[in-house]
Design a protein around this motif. Structure first.
Motif, mmCIF file in Angstrom:
data_model
loop_
_atom_site.group_PDB
_atom_site.id
_atom_site.type_symbol
_atom_site.label_atom_id
_atom_site.label_comp_id
_atom_site.label_asym_id
_atom_site.label_seq_id
_atom_site.Cartn_x
_atom_site.Cartn_y
_atom_site.Cartn_z
ATOM 1 N N ARG A 24 0.962 -1.223 -0.050
ATOM 2 C CA ARG A 24 0.081 -0.039 -0.046
ATOM 3 C C ARG A 24 0.790 1.328 0.224
ATOM 4 N NH1 ARG A 24 -5.332 1.284 0.485
ATOM 5 N NH2 ARG A 24 -5.681 3.160 1.733
ATOM 6 N N ASN A 25 2.030 1.167 0.543
ATOM 7 C CA ASN A 25 2.950 2.204 0.566
ATOM 8 C C ASN A 25 3.302 2.764 -1.000
ATOM 9 O OD1 ASN A 25 3.195 2.776 3.357
ATOM 10 N ND2 ASN A 25 4.833 1.411 3.427
ATOM 11 N N ARG A 26 3.432 1.648 -1.823
ATOM 12 C CA ARG A 26 3.817 1.923 -3.168
ATOM 13 C C ARG A 26 2.623 1.993 -4.079
ATOM 14 N NH1 ARG A 26 4.315 3.073 -7.290
ATOM 15 N NH2 ARG A 26 5.857 2.336 -8.829
ATOM 16 N N TYR A 27 1.343 1.505 -3.801
ATOM 17 C CA TYR A 27 0.328 1.481 -4.581
ATOM 18 C C TYR A 27 -0.791 1.798 -3.642
ATOM 19 C CZ TYR A 27 3.457 -1.333 -7.689
ATOM 20 O OH TYR A 27 4.527 -1.699 -8.240
ATOM 21 N N SER A 28 -1.215 2.994 -3.463
ATOM 22 C CA SER A 28 -2.130 3.542 -2.626
ATOM 23 C C SER A 28 -3.599 2.723 -2.594
ATOM 24 C CB SER A 28 -2.180 4.793 -2.579
ATOM 25 O OG SER A 28 -2.763 5.378 -3.889
ATOM 26 N N GLY A 29 -3.923 2.149 -3.925
ATOM 27 C CA GLY A 29 -5.273 1.720 -4.074
ATOM 28 C C GLY A 29 -5.329 0.323 -3.379
ATOM 29 N N ILE A 30 -4.381 -0.373 -3.053
ATOM 30 C CA ILE A 30 -4.507 -1.847 -2.660
ATOM 31 C C ILE A 30 -5.169 -1.865 -1.206
ATOM 32 C CG2 ILE A 30 -3.142 -3.658 -1.925
ATOM 33 C CD1 ILE A 30 -1.331 -3.294 -4.117
ATOM 34 N N THR A 31 -6.150 -2.637 -1.017
ATOM 35 C CA THR A 31 -6.819 -2.985 0.000
ATOM 36 C C THR A 31 -6.942 -4.408 0.858
ATOM 37 O OG1 THR A 31 -9.080 -3.236 -1.122
ATOM 38 C CG2 THR A 31 -8.248 -0.882 -0.181
ATOM 39 N N GLU A 32 -6.230 -5.270 -0.112
ATOM 40 C CA GLU A 32 -6.049 -6.684 -0.029
ATOM 41 C C GLU A 32 -5.070 -7.265 -0.742
ATOM 42 O OE1 GLU A 32 -10.084 -8.256 -0.710
ATOM 43 O OE2 GLU A 32 -9.786 -8.578 -2.929
ATOM 44 N N ILE A 33 -4.509 -8.350 -0.212
ATOM 45 C CA ILE A 33 -3.326 -9.108 -0.982
ATOM 46 C C ILE A 33 -3.560 -10.602 -0.369
ATOM 47 C CG2 ILE A 33 -1.930 -7.305 -1.128
ATOM 48 C CD1 ILE A 33 -0.120 -8.262 1.156
ATOM 49 N N GLY A 34 -3.020 -11.336 -1.377
ATOM 50 C CA GLY A 34 -2.950 -12.756 -1.117
ATOM 51 C C GLY A 34 -1.146 -13.005 -1.191
ATOM 52 N N VAL A 35 -0.861 -13.358 -0.123
ATOM 53 C CA VAL A 35 0.764 -13.754 0.127
ATOM 54 C C VAL A 35 0.840 -15.233 -0.228
ATOM 55 C CG1 VAL A 35 2.999 -13.102 0.774
ATOM 56 C CG2 VAL A 35 1.181 -11.675 1.461
ATOM 57 N N ASP A 36 1.377 -15.541 -1.407
ATOM 58 C CA ASP A 36 1.908 -17.153 -1.231
ATOM 59 C C ASP A 36 3.186 -17.249 -0.920
ATOM 60 O OD1 ASP A 36 -0.709 -17.521 -2.543
ATOM 61 O OD2 ASP A 36 0.404 -17.395 -4.725
ATOM 62 N N ILE A 37 2.998 -18.230 0.256
ATOM 63 C CA ILE A 37 4.255 -18.363 1.002
ATOM 64 C C ILE A 37 4.563 -20.010 1.042
ATOM 65 C CG2 ILE A 37 5.651 -18.170 3.333
ATOM 66 C CD1 ILE A 37 3.909 -15.853 3.938
ATOM 67 N N GLY A 38 5.998 -20.353 0.698
ATOM 68 C CA GLY A 38 6.352 -21.854 0.707
ATOM 69 C C GLY A 38 7.622 -21.864 1.838
ATOM 70 N N LEU A 39 7.614 -22.696 2.501
ATOM 71 C CA LEU A 39 8.610 -23.142 3.398
ATOM 72 C C LEU A 39 9.460 -24.376 2.754
ATOM 73 C CD1 LEU A 39 6.292 -22.047 5.131
ATOM 74 C CD2 LEU A 39 7.241 -23.343 7.107
ATOM 75 N N ASP A 40 10.813 -24.259 3.059
ATOM 76 C CA ASP A 40 11.625 -25.025 2.519
ATOM 77 C C ASP A 40 11.998 -26.211 3.460
ATOM 78 O OD1 ASP A 40 13.669 -24.022 4.272
ATOM 79 O OD2 ASP A 40 14.568 -22.977 2.577
ATOM 80 N N ARG A 41 12.962 -26.906 3.224
ATOM 81 C CA ARG A 41 13.290 -28.182 4.294
ATOM 82 C C ARG A 41 13.872 -27.718 5.284
ATOM 83 N NH1 ARG A 41 15.596 -31.479 -0.967
ATOM 84 N NH2 ARG A 41 13.582 -31.621 -2.256
ATOM 85 N N SER A 42 14.361 -26.580 5.338
ATOM 86 C CA SER A 42 14.991 -25.972 6.740
ATOM 87 C C SER A 42 13.832 -25.090 7.438
ATOM 88 C CB SER A 42 16.212 -24.974 6.443
ATOM 89 O OG SER A 42 15.752 -23.834 5.677
ATOM 90 N N LEU A 43 12.712 -25.083 6.958
ATOM 91 C CA LEU A 43 11.458 -24.498 7.675
ATOM 92 C C LEU A 43 11.666 -22.934 7.538
ATOM 93 C CD1 LEU A 43 10.724 -26.480 10.793
ATOM 94 C CD2 LEU A 43 9.961 -26.999 8.360
ATOM 95 N N THR A 44 12.388 -22.464 6.617
ATOM 96 C CA THR A 44 12.360 -21.080 6.107
ATOM 97 C C THR A 44 11.376 -20.876 5.315
ATOM 98 O OG1 THR A 44 14.923 -21.185 6.279
ATOM 99 C CG2 THR A 44 13.945 -19.430 4.985
ATOM 100 N N PRO A 45 10.476 -19.667 5.531
ATOM 101 C CA PRO A 45 9.517 -18.996 4.954
ATOM 102 C C PRO A 45 9.958 -18.519 3.418
ATOM 103 C CG PRO A 45 9.544 -17.769 6.627
ATOM 104 C CD PRO A 45 10.597 -18.835 6.780
ATOM 105 N N TRP A 46 9.304 -18.492 2.365
ATOM 106 C CA TRP A 46 9.672 -17.758 1.204
ATOM 107 C C TRP A 46 8.623 -17.099 0.726
ATOM 108 C CZ3 TRP A 46 14.971 -16.769 0.158
ATOM 109 C CH2 TRP A 46 15.788 -17.713 0.719
ATOM 110 N N ILE A 47 8.517 -15.882 0.383
ATOM 111 C CA ILE A 47 7.383 -15.168 -0.411
ATOM 112 C C ILE A 47 7.522 -15.672 -1.801
ATOM 113 C CG2 ILE A 47 6.353 -12.831 -0.944
ATOM 114 C CD1 ILE A 47 7.487 -11.923 1.850
#
Length: 231
Positions: free
Chosen positions: A174-197
């Motif tokens: 929203r800081n970059r795109y002022s009209g955004i009111t919702e997002i869906g963030v797809d996050i995957g975890l690798d084998r070390s349990l690190t989350p990645w966007i």
């Protein structure tokens, strides 16, 4: 990328061209090539260097090539001049032998504060490389998926962390795109349990949350959408 706490969670991503692809393969051995814009995982390809061979998969059937030149020539036919990205490949955690990631829904609430309103797991269809529900993926409770790889306390801690990532991502977008009111963030975890966007969707499908056993999650999502005018 301008958000210090989020930048380290983003896999290296560059614009697609032939020279960058071989550099990324040499660096990571496996990458994803995907359209710069699109929905439902359409056009996403997994490309890998396997010993002396190269392979890519679109859909269920992988194709194998003896040289990088043969691979690049074939991919050029798929890309056909459109804008694609190359992203570092993440070896996702699996559920019953199938890769999964997590959709984190974050919304601007009626108090004009970002809030994570739902998290749901998406398990890829057999032999598929994308987890999208609209491409045959299965929707599963996030806690159930995570508990197969960590204890109860760690599962709760991970879910709280993902909720925090959703809020930070919403604020950054929203800081970059002022009209955004919702997002869906797809996050995957690798084998070390690190989350990645993996990516951020600016028009996320709210109806996947109807698959959760708790109906209050979907009701809140819809209530917030109605508050900021999404039909």
């Amino acid at each position: 990328m301008r958000s210090k706490p989020l930048r380290r969670l983003i896999p290296e991503t560059v614009r697609y061209d032939r020279a960058r692809l071989i550099k990324m393969l040499n660096r990571y051995a496996m990458v994803y090539v995907k359209p710069e814009t699109g929905t439902h995982g359409k056009g996403v390809m997994r490309v890998a260097q396997d010993g002396r061979n190269y392979r890519y998969q679109l859909g269920k059937q992988p194709r194998v090539f003896r040289s990088y030149g043969d691979l690049a020539n074939d991919l050029a036919k798929r890309v056909k001049g459109r804008r694609y990205l190359i992203q570092r490949g993440i070896h996702l955690l699996k559920h019953n032998g199938r890769a999964f990631d997590l959709r984190v829904m974050a919304q601007l609430n009626p108090s004009k504060k970002w809030e994570t309103t739902g998290i749901i797991g998406r398990v890829a269809a057999p032999r598929k490389i994308v987890t999208n529900y609209h491409d045959g993926g299965t929707l599963v409770q996030a806690r159930r998926l995570l508990s197969g790889h960590m204890g109860k306390s760690a599962t709760s801690s991970t879910i709280r962390r993902l909720e925090g990532v959703g809020v930070l991502a919403g604020q950054a977008m929203r800081n970059r795109y002022s009209g955004i009111t919702e997002i869906g963030v797809d996050i995957g975890l690798d084998r070390s349990l690190t989350p990645w966007i993996i990516e951020v969707n600016t028009s996320p499908d709210p109806y996947i949350f109807r698959k959760l056993p708790d109906p209050s999650v979907f009701r809140k999502i819809r209530r917030y959408q109605q508050a900021y005018g999404r039909k």
